[in-house]
Scaffold this motif. Structure first.
Motif, PDB file in Angstrom:
ATOM      1  N   ARG A 157     -52.421 -10.215  -7.792  1.00 33.55           N
ATOM      2  CA  ARG A 157     -50.984 -10.067  -7.545  1.00 33.55           C
ATOM      3  C   ARG A 157     -50.703  -9.182  -6.332  1.00 33.55           C
ATOM      4  O   ARG A 157     -49.806  -9.483  -5.538  1.00 33.55           O
ATOM      5  CB  ARG A 157     -50.324  -9.489  -8.797  1.00 33.55           C
ATOM      6  N   ILE A 158     -51.466  -8.091  -6.180  1.00 33.56           N
ATOM      7  CA  ILE A 158     -51.183  -7.162  -5.071  1.00 33.56           C
ATOM      8  C   ILE A 158     -52.061  -7.433  -3.852  1.00 33.56           C
ATOM      9  O   ILE A 158     -51.974  -6.727  -2.845  1.00 33.56           O
ATOM     10  CB  ILE A 158     -51.344  -5.696  -5.510  1.00 33.56           C
ATOM     11  N   GLY A 159     -52.918  -8.457  -3.933  1.00 34.45           N
ATOM     12  CA  GLY A 159     -53.703  -8.860  -2.774  1.00 34.45           C
ATOM     13  C   GLY A 159     -54.920  -8.005  -2.493  1.00 34.45           C
ATOM     14  O   GLY A 159     -55.387  -7.945  -1.352  1.00 34.45           O
ATOM     15  N   VAL A 160     -55.451  -7.337  -3.510  1.00 30.90           N
ATOM     16  CA  VAL A 160     -56.656  -6.514  -3.342  1.00 30.90           C
ATOM     17  C   VAL A 160     -57.845  -7.280  -3.890  1.00 30.90           C
ATOM     18  O   VAL A 160     -57.754  -7.928  -4.937  1.00 30.90           O
ATOM     19  CB  VAL A 160     -56.499  -5.160  -4.080  1.00 30.90           C
ATOM     20  N   ASP A 161     -58.974  -7.216  -3.180  1.00 27.72           N
ATOM     21  CA  ASP A 161     -60.176  -7.924  -3.623  1.00 27.72           C
ATOM     22  C   ASP A 161     -60.639  -7.426  -4.989  1.00 27.72           C
ATOM     23  O   ASP A 161     -60.511  -6.249  -5.315  1.00 27.72           O
ATOM     24  CB  ASP A 161     -61.314  -7.726  -2.614  1.00 27.72           C
ATOM     25  N   LEU A 186     -48.931 -12.877 -27.470  1.00 24.01           N
ATOM     26  CA  LEU A 186     -48.015 -12.400 -26.429  1.00 24.01           C
ATOM     27  C   LEU A 186     -47.766 -13.486 -25.393  1.00 24.01           C
ATOM     28  O   LEU A 186     -46.634 -13.682 -24.949  1.00 24.01           O
ATOM     29  CB  LEU A 186     -48.588 -11.152 -25.750  1.00 24.01           C
ATOM     30  N   TYR A 187     -48.847 -14.187 -24.986  1.00 22.38           N
ATOM     31  CA  TYR A 187     -48.684 -15.243 -23.989  1.00 22.38           C
ATOM     32  C   TYR A 187     -47.818 -16.387 -24.518  1.00 22.38           C
ATOM     33  O   TYR A 187     -47.102 -17.045 -23.757  1.00 22.38           O
ATOM     34  CB  TYR A 187     -50.058 -15.791 -23.574  1.00 22.38           C
ATOM     35  N   THR A 188     -47.878 -16.615 -25.837  1.00 20.57           N
ATOM     36  CA  THR A 188     -47.107 -17.704 -26.438  1.00 20.57           C
ATOM     37  C   THR A 188     -45.651 -17.321 -26.673  1.00 20.57           C
ATOM     38  O   THR A 188     -44.730 -18.071 -26.329  1.00 20.57           O
ATOM     39  CB  THR A 188     -47.738 -18.129 -27.781  1.00 20.57           C
ATOM     40  N   GLN A 189     -45.446 -16.140 -27.261  1.00 18.86           N
ATOM     41  CA  GLN A 189     -44.096 -15.712 -27.644  1.00 18.86           C
ATOM     42  C   GLN A 189     -43.317 -15.057 -26.516  1.00 18.86           C
ATOM     43  O   GLN A 189     -42.090 -15.138 -26.468  1.00 18.86           O
ATOM     44  CB  GLN A 189     -44.191 -14.747 -28.839  1.00 18.86           C
ATOM     45  N   PHE A 202     -43.083 -11.846 -19.909  1.00 25.87           N
ATOM     46  CA  PHE A 202     -43.599 -10.479 -19.922  1.00 25.87           C
ATOM     47  C   PHE A 202     -45.120 -10.465 -19.777  1.00 25.87           C
ATOM     48  O   PHE A 202     -45.682  -9.645 -19.037  1.00 25.87           O
ATOM     49  CB  PHE A 202     -43.203  -9.785 -21.224  1.00 25.87           C
ATOM     50  N   ALA A 203     -45.787 -11.397 -20.467  1.00 20.55           N
ATOM     51  CA  ALA A 203     -47.250 -11.444 -20.418  1.00 20.55           C
ATOM     52  C   ALA A 203     -47.764 -11.848 -19.043  1.00 20.55           C
ATOM     53  O   ALA A 203     -48.938 -11.626 -18.730  1.00 20.55           O
ATOM     54  CB  ALA A 203     -47.768 -12.421 -21.468  1.00 20.55           C
ATOM     55  N   ASP A 204     -46.872 -12.430 -18.221  1.00 20.57           N
ATOM     56  CA  ASP A 204     -47.269 -12.838 -16.875  1.00 20.57           C
ATOM     57  C   ASP A 204     -46.794 -11.838 -15.827  1.00 20.57           C
ATOM     58  O   ASP A 204     -46.849 -12.106 -14.630  1.00 20.57           O
ATOM     59  CB  ASP A 204     -46.697 -14.227 -16.563  1.00 20.57           C
ATOM     60  N   SER A 205     -46.345 -10.665 -16.258  1.00 17.42           N
ATOM     61  CA  SER A 205     -45.813  -9.665 -15.329  1.00 17.42           C
ATOM     62  C   SER A 205     -46.886  -8.658 -14.924  1.00 17.42           C
ATOM     63  O   SER A 205     -47.879  -8.446 -15.629  1.00 17.42           O
ATOM     64  CB  SER A 205     -44.648  -8.916 -15.974  1.00 17.42           C
ATOM     65  N   HIS A 256     -49.885  -6.167 -17.222  1.00 12.99           N
ATOM     66  CA  HIS A 256     -51.306  -6.075 -16.914  1.00 12.99           C
ATOM     67  C   HIS A 256     -51.712  -4.664 -16.493  1.00 12.99           C
ATOM     68  O   HIS A 256     -52.864  -4.261 -16.709  1.00 12.99           O
ATOM     69  CB  HIS A 256     -51.674  -7.101 -15.841  1.00 12.99           C
ATOM     70  N   LEU A 257     -50.785  -3.903 -15.922  1.00 13.11           N
ATOM     71  CA  LEU A 257     -51.077  -2.499 -15.647  1.00 13.11           C
ATOM     72  C   LEU A 257     -51.232  -1.719 -16.956  1.00 13.11           C
ATOM     73  O   LEU A 257     -52.116  -0.863 -17.087  1.00 13.11           O
ATOM     74  CB  LEU A 257     -49.964  -1.874 -14.790  1.00 13.11           C
TER      75      LEU A 257
END
Length: 335
Positions: A220-224, A4-7, A11-14, A18-19
């Motif tokens: 991404r959302i700034g939570v520890d 997924l990260y390659t192709q 999307f894989a970085d969204s 990750h949710l």
């Protein structure tokens, strides 16, 4: 994952990806633990181990397997606060949320053994865990002490249960279930082994996906990371205990509810943290003293509730739930 990260790098970085990864990881942890416990329990019963002993050992460790895999994955990946946060959060969740939900649904009658043995052990183990964290980490020697503790606990539990075991005492298994397992054919043994292997594989990937997705989302959302571990990971890895407790409430089996929750807390500290620290020392990270004190306070409070009238009432269950919500809100606002 690498595909997924390659192709599909965008999307894989969204955040959405990750949710979804977190959700899949939670589901995988739930079913992985269920399959592991099912296969191991049936094999144990088949070879003649008492179902009561199975409940004290195989089932207790099986429901703690998600915590173990998440802790190992997080600690080896350089996120020790996630490992500790997962255990502290899981213990708070087991006591305040799971016992709270169960008691709010139906009052729980408490077995004397829980009050006389398991709860004092849990309080001592929790205090030892906090003392070990005082210098900032849990090293391999301390991890070895914790792991030795769980070995002693399991051995003593087996010896004691054999002395006290009655012919009609099947623990959390019905007599019909025991007979069904013993009469099953050879093919069922291979199916049980398959469940164990499948459960372990699903737990492995589920823990990896949960940690990867949670780490990305937190950043991404700034939570520890500690907040993600204390609440999201803790709730996710406690799903097997929650599911078991809800089923037990419907059946009116209070011993399973309290034994499952308290036993899992003991295994979380002794086995999960012990094994994790043996593999690699666990640093304290962003875990605060307030988190440790809430865990200890919840443990002492539930002991007092149980000891007062040998039961957990609906009102006490509601109080536990409200306390968990209050802790969640206050802790989030502290970041």
């Amino acid at each position: 994952m690498d595909f997924l990260y390659t192709q599909f790098p965008s999307f894989a970085d969204s955040l959405l990806f990750h949710l979804v990864l977190i959700l899949i990881g939670l589901v995988a942890l739930y079913y992985g633990a269920e399959w592991l416990v099912k296969g191991a329990s049936e094999i144990a019963v088949r070879v003649g181990i008492s179902p009561l002993v199975v409940g004290l050992t195989v089932v207790a460790f099986g429901t703690s397997a998600p915590e173990l895999l998440v802790c190992l994955e997080a600690n080896l990946g350089g996120r020790p606060d996630v490992a500790l946060g997962n255990i502290i959060g899981s213990n708070i969740c087991n006591i305040a949320l799971i016992l709270g939900v169960s008691a709010a649904m139906k009052p729980i009658v408490i077995n004397r053994q829980i009050i006389r043995r398991e709860m004092p052990i849990l309080i001592v183990v929790t205090l030892a865990f906090i003392v070990m964290l005082y210098n900032g980490d849990i090293g391999r020697f301390e991890g070895g002490l914790l792991f030795a503790g769980v070995v002693i606990y399991v051995v003593v539990s087996i010896i004691q249960s054999r002395k006290e075991h009655k012919p009609n005492d099947f623990g959390e298994f019905s007599a019909e279930d025991v007979e069904r397992v013993k009469k099953a054919g050879a093919l069922t043994i291979f199916m049980d082994i398959g469940f164990i292997l499948l459960g372990l594989a699903v737990l492995k990937f589920g823990s990896e996906w949960l940690v990867v997705g949670g780490d990305f989302t937190a950043r991404r959302i700034g939570v520890d990371d500690s907040i993600i571990a204390l609440f999201l990971f803790a709730f996710g890895t406690s799903l097997p205990e929650l599911a078991t407790s809800i089923v037990a409430v419907k059946r009116g089996e209070g011993d399973i509810i309290t034994g499952n929750a308290v036993g899992s807390c003991i295994f979380n500290i002794l086995a999960v943290i012990g094994i994790t620290a043996l593999v690699k020392p666990v640093a304290k990270g962003d875990i605060l003293m307030v988190d440790q004190m809430v865990m200890l306070g919840a443990t002492v409070a539930i002991f007092l509730f149980m000891w007062s009238r040998m039961r957990l009432s609906r009102m006490e269950g509601v109080c536990l739930l409200l306390a968990y919500v209050a802790y969640s809100v206050v802790r989030y606002n502290m970041t």
